[in-house]
Design an enzyme around this catalytic site. Structure first.
Site, PDB file in Angstrom:
ATOM      1  N   GLU A  99      23.903  33.447 -25.522  1.00  0.00           N
ATOM      2  CA  GLU A  99      23.157  34.504 -24.858  1.00  0.00           C
ATOM      3  C   GLU A  99      23.628  34.797 -23.445  1.00  0.00           C
ATOM      4  O   GLU A  99      23.094  35.715 -22.791  1.00  0.00           O
ATOM      5  CB  GLU A  99      21.687  34.122 -24.841  1.00  0.00           C
ATOM      6  CG  GLU A  99      21.433  32.852 -24.110  1.00  0.00           C
ATOM      7  CD  GLU A  99      20.192  32.146 -24.636  1.00  0.00           C
ATOM      8  OE1 GLU A  99      19.637  31.333 -23.913  1.00  0.00           O
ATOM      9  OE2 GLU A  99      19.797  32.425 -25.761  1.00  0.00           O
ATOM     10  N   GLN A 145      14.252  31.935 -37.966  1.00  0.00           N
ATOM     11  CA  GLN A 145      15.247  31.185 -37.188  1.00  0.00           C
ATOM     12  C   GLN A 145      14.867  29.711 -37.091  1.00  0.00           C
ATOM     13  O   GLN A 145      15.623  28.920 -36.544  1.00  0.00           O
ATOM     14  CB  GLN A 145      15.320  31.770 -35.764  1.00  0.00           C
ATOM     15  CG  GLN A 145      15.818  33.194 -35.716  1.00  0.00           C
ATOM     16  CD  GLN A 145      15.754  33.803 -34.328  1.00  0.00           C
ATOM     17  OE1 GLN A 145      15.127  34.818 -34.131  1.00  0.00           O
ATOM     18  NE2 GLN A 145      16.411  33.198 -33.350  1.00  0.00           N
ATOM     19  N   ARG A 191      17.509  36.945 -27.112  1.00  0.00           N
ATOM     20  CA  ARG A 191      18.850  36.443 -26.784  1.00  0.00           C
ATOM     21  C   ARG A 191      18.835  35.822 -25.385  1.00  0.00           C
ATOM     22  O   ARG A 191      19.628  36.197 -24.513  1.00  0.00           O
ATOM     23  CB  ARG A 191      19.876  37.565 -26.893  1.00  0.00           C
ATOM     24  CG  ARG A 191      21.267  37.005 -27.168  1.00  0.00           C
ATOM     25  CD  ARG A 191      22.232  37.985 -27.752  1.00  0.00           C
ATOM     26  NE  ARG A 191      23.482  37.265 -28.027  1.00  0.00           N
ATOM     27  CZ  ARG A 191      24.539  37.789 -28.601  1.00  0.00           C
ATOM     28  NH1 ARG A 191      24.511  39.033 -28.995  1.00  0.00           N
ATOM     29  NH2 ARG A 191      25.626  37.077 -28.806  1.00  0.00           N
ATOM     30  N   CYS A 192      17.942  34.888 -25.199  1.00  0.00           N
ATOM     31  CA  CYS A 192      17.655  34.408 -23.860  1.00  0.00           C
ATOM     32  C   CYS A 192      16.860  33.118 -23.984  1.00  0.00           C
ATOM     33  O   CYS A 192      16.007  32.996 -24.844  1.00  0.00           O
ATOM     34  CB  CYS A 192      16.829  35.495 -23.170  1.00  0.00           C
ATOM     35  SG  CYS A 192      15.904  34.967 -21.751  1.00  0.00           S
TER      36      CYS A 192
END
Ligand code: CDP
Length: 788
Positions: free
Chosen positions: A742, A222, A372-373
């Site tokens: 998110e 990523q 996702r945070c």
């Protein structure tokens, strides 16, 4: 007694051949796996059956005797090049391959290099390793006891398993408010380990060109630029130089924070390619991905909330043990070992707060990734939203009313929170009101009362969360010293076609669409004239990558600023072509025209051509711009979610009847993409709330080592999500946009738990740790004497 080992780990006493084994599945449609180069070799990994053990001997003779097995690489081989350890993102150290001992079950112990994927797998089966089991520590509370075995014996002066203590806020003011409080609530909340389980597993193809001295790595990352820099820093001494490292991150099938860290497989593949001069492929299988890659959460929280009898909240106090596994490899900004957990005051106007977190080593894989945070925000939101509900119940006050009473009011923005964050904008009451209207809150409360009188179990749960995304202002945020900004480079070609490159890296969020839309909107080119590229470090400008919903707050802002630079130059060219003064020109999407004479106009396409064929004297040719955007602040998206559940008294089964999600991410670039983000995010909130958890037994065996017992929600379990929006633009973002990727994963679990506890409160239930399985609810019902 020697620790027992789990039968689920590859290569441990089962007779199924790996090549016929469904565990060999590499994930669906793995793009990195699709990279095939002539002469490519394959790497497969031998993993430890033990969670903590000394390695007495590694016998590779049977493996190397297999035709096609070229080498078995061990920690001792890497030690010769000082590559057996590597730094983690939090400046701890992590083994690439162990020399002395293993620290968790499924840890990489050796790597087999072969001419064929299946031969490599056979080689893995043939490596024989003698272990001497050591005492295992899986519970972070026990890890801190004075007689606990010290795990990180590699650290010379380490005498315990404590990693760091971190605290934030005003302890005295908080304690004072607690001593004066009319009412307080306290709860132990455990947020268990979970795993991102992206559709594609991790992997890479490393290809070192000995003639050019250039290393090209296709990898599932990523953050390609940061990875390139880390590779150059870690392996500079063996001749890898940053300008000769190219990281290419193609479509990577989901990341969710799990593809930010550097895993040993990447490093071994690179080392093997540099040594052999051949391309080397390493692709994890599903179970390796689930058992050994970095994990999220694992926070043991004790929270207290203070307030008045009228429902006014005053102060929050939190103590937390953070289980990091055997190394602190959390993907956090360097200054914040507990991420942005101190956004835990949430949407409420508290007078004071104090938060303490202690990091602990255990015999587990590295934890702490930002699933996702935006770095521990899910943990923070879960805590404050559970505590707000507890307080409402304690006071006998409606949960919505308590929230409305304590929300930060629109006129208080920009708002400095009790823990020092400056919230940019918000209207929390509007979002909650819309959610209540949509769900029919007052009628549902009446229905609930009637049902309760009949002995039926129905609950309504609210989560009014505030997120914090867009790391970051570089004065506060860096990763390994690299400041957190992001970038856009836009080039307009003579024929009016555009190529735009970014330092971010989409994993399915649709950047190709939304960045193109921004360029179309700002400059007037049709969307299909714009090509968006990300993920190749040889072509994209330097950026920190995509995670923590930072692409819109940072790279989309860079895109807008770069467009505006291009527009400024386009104005100069148009003025020259129209023989007018720049100040006399007006812009409408796609063209400049002379004020009052709309016919005297030059389209952006004509201007593009002139930039290369007829540009003004004294002005550089070409039409392009770069922007490295350093945001002045983070963005604070928010939302209010309401969940309605019915619980079966006989089985404890939870049925989510309604789930209304109102999100506010400021101005929306693409409504369909935002809705998709929210839908996916809600399902990734449902999973941890009801199903997902990674547990370890006392010997450190992973209990949920495959998708047979690590339960991901499918379409069958997923309720109908009812979504909607309010819009409170960010005042500092060039497009008024905030991140959204998110929000739903962060906000959903608390709404679900609050609904379940709301259904059971009258039975004496105060809190249930996630995941709230039917078995847990069934037991609570039995204990309360309820029969189906
Ligand atoms: O960093 P990441 O892409 O994961 O998250 P994001 O910045 O929240 O963006 C997710 C997707 O939603 C991107 O395609 C954004 O362009 C889009 N989005 C949008 O259209 N409008 C917003 N206000 C926020 C995001």
């Amino acid at each position: 007694m020697a620790p027992k080992t789990s039968p689920e780990i590859g290569g441990m006493g089962h007779s199924v051949k790996r090549k016929e084994d469904p565990r060999f599945l590499r994930g669906l449609g793995n793009y990195v796996d699709d990279v095939n180069l002539p002469g490519m070799l394959y790497l497969d990994i031998v993993r430890s059956p033990y969670a903590h053990a000394t390695i007495k001997n590694i016998d590779i003779s049977k493996a190397t005797a297999i035709p096609g097995v070229l080498a078995v690489i061990t920690g001792k081989d890497l030690e010769k090049y000082n590559l057996h350890w590597m730094p983690t993102l939090m400046s701890d150290t992590q083994m690439v391959l162990p020399v002395d001992k293993v620290m968790y079950q499924a840890q990489e112990v050796a790597a087999v290099l072969a001419t064929d994927r299946y031969i490599a797998a056979d080689g893995v089966e043939a490596v024989e390793i003698d272990y001497d089991p050591l005492p295992v520590v899986v519970d972070p509370k026990k890890a801190l006891l004075p007689d606990a075995p010290v795990l990180r014996t590699d650290k010379k002066d380490k005498k315990d398993n404590h990693i760091w203590h971190w605290e934030w806020g005003n302890r005295e003011a908080t304690d004072q408010l607690f001593s004066e409080a009319e009412v307080t609530v306290k709860e132990d909340i455990y947020i268990p380990r979970i795993h991102v389980s992206s559709i594609e597993t991790c992997g890479c193809v490393a290809s070192f060109d000995k003639v050019k001295g250039k290393l090209t790595v296709w990898m599932t990352t990523q953050a390609p630029h940061a990875i390139r820099t880390v590779f150059a820093l870690v392996a500079g001494h063996v001749g890898l130089s940053e300008e000769k490292i190219q990281i290419i991150s193609p479509d990577i099938g989901g990341g969710f924070g799990g593809k930010v860290p550097v895993y040993p497989g990447y490093v071994i593949a690179v080392a093997a390619s540099v040594l052999t001069g051949k391309p080397v492929k390493w692709i994890e299988d599903r179970m390796e991905n689930l058992q050994a890659d970095s994990f999220a959460r694992d926070y043991h929280i004790t929270a207290e909330l203070a307030g008045k009898k009228d429902g006014t909240l005053t102060a929050l106090r939190i103590k937390t043990l953070a289980d990091h596994g055997y190394t602190d490899a959390a993907a956090n900004p360097s200054k914040f070992p507990a991420g942005l957990f101190h956004v835990c005051t949430g949407s409420y106007d508290l007078k004071a707060a104090h938060v303490e977190v202690d990091g602990v080593y255990t015999n587990k894989p590295p934890g702490g990734i930002a699933y996702r945070c935006s770095f521990r925000v899910t943990e923070a939101v879960h805590t404050i939203e559970r505590m707000a509900d507890l307080m409402a119940h304690e006071l006998g006050m409606d949960a919505a009313e308590l929230r409305m009473k304590n929300f930060i009011k629109p006129e208080q923005f920009p708002y400095k929170s009790a823990l020092d964050w400056e919230y940019d904008s918000g209207d929390y009451g509007a979002a909650l009101k819309l959610a209540m209207d949509r769900v029919g809150y007052n009628e549902l409360r009446k229905e609930q009362a009637e049902k309760r009188a009949r002995g039926e179990l129905m609950g309504i749960g609210i989560s009014s969360f505030t997120e914090i995304v867009g790391a970051g202002p570089s004065k506060h945020f860096d990763i390994l010293g690299i400041k957190m900004f992001d970038s856009a480079e836009i080039r307009v070609h003579p024929t009016g076609k555009v190529i735009a490159r970014f330092g971010t890296k989409s994993q399915g969020q649709g950047h190709e669409t939304t960045y193109a839309q921004i360029i179309a909107e700002e400059l007037g080119f049709p969307v299909d004239s714009v090509l968006v590229e990300e993920g190749d470090t040889d072509t994209a400008p330097y950026g920190l990558g995509t995670y923590a919903s930072r692409s819109t707050p940072v790279a989309a802002a860079a895109c807008a600023v770069a467009c505006r630079k291009i527009k400024d130059k386009a104005r100069k060219i148009a003025a020259y072509l129209l023989e007018a003064h720049e100040d006399d020109l007006e812009w409408e999407p796609g063209k400049f025209f002379v004020k009052g004479s709309p016919d005297r106009a030059k389209t952006i396409q004509e201007i593009s051509l002139a930039a290369y064929t007829n540009h003004p004297p004294g002005v550089e040719a070409g039409l392009e711009a770069v922007n490295y955007y350093d945001p002045p602040n983070l963005t604070y998206p928010f939302g209010s979610y309401i969940c309605v559940v019915d619980i079966d008294k006989g089985t404890g089964e939870i049925k989510i009847r309604r789930f209304v999600a109102i999100d506010d991410c400021g101005n929306i670039i693409n409504p369909m993409i935002v809705e998709g983000q929210v839908h996916g995010g809600l399902t990734m909130g449902l999973g941890p709330a009801l199903y997902e958890e990674i547990q370890y037994d006392e010997s450190g065996n992973i209990m949920q080592g495959s998708f047979m017992n690590y339960l991901l929600p499918t379409a069958v379990e997923t309720p109908k999500w009812e979504t909607g929006n309010t819009c409170t633009p960010s005042p500092h973002h060039p497009l008024g946009a905030k991140g959204v990727g998110e929000s739903a994963t962060v906000g959903a679990p608390a709404a679900i738990v609050n609904a379940v506890v709301d259904a059971l409160w009258h039975l004496g239930v105060r809190h249930i740790d996630i995941p709230i399985t039917s078995a847990k609810v069934w037991k609570l019902l039995r204990d309360a004497g309820v029969r189906g």
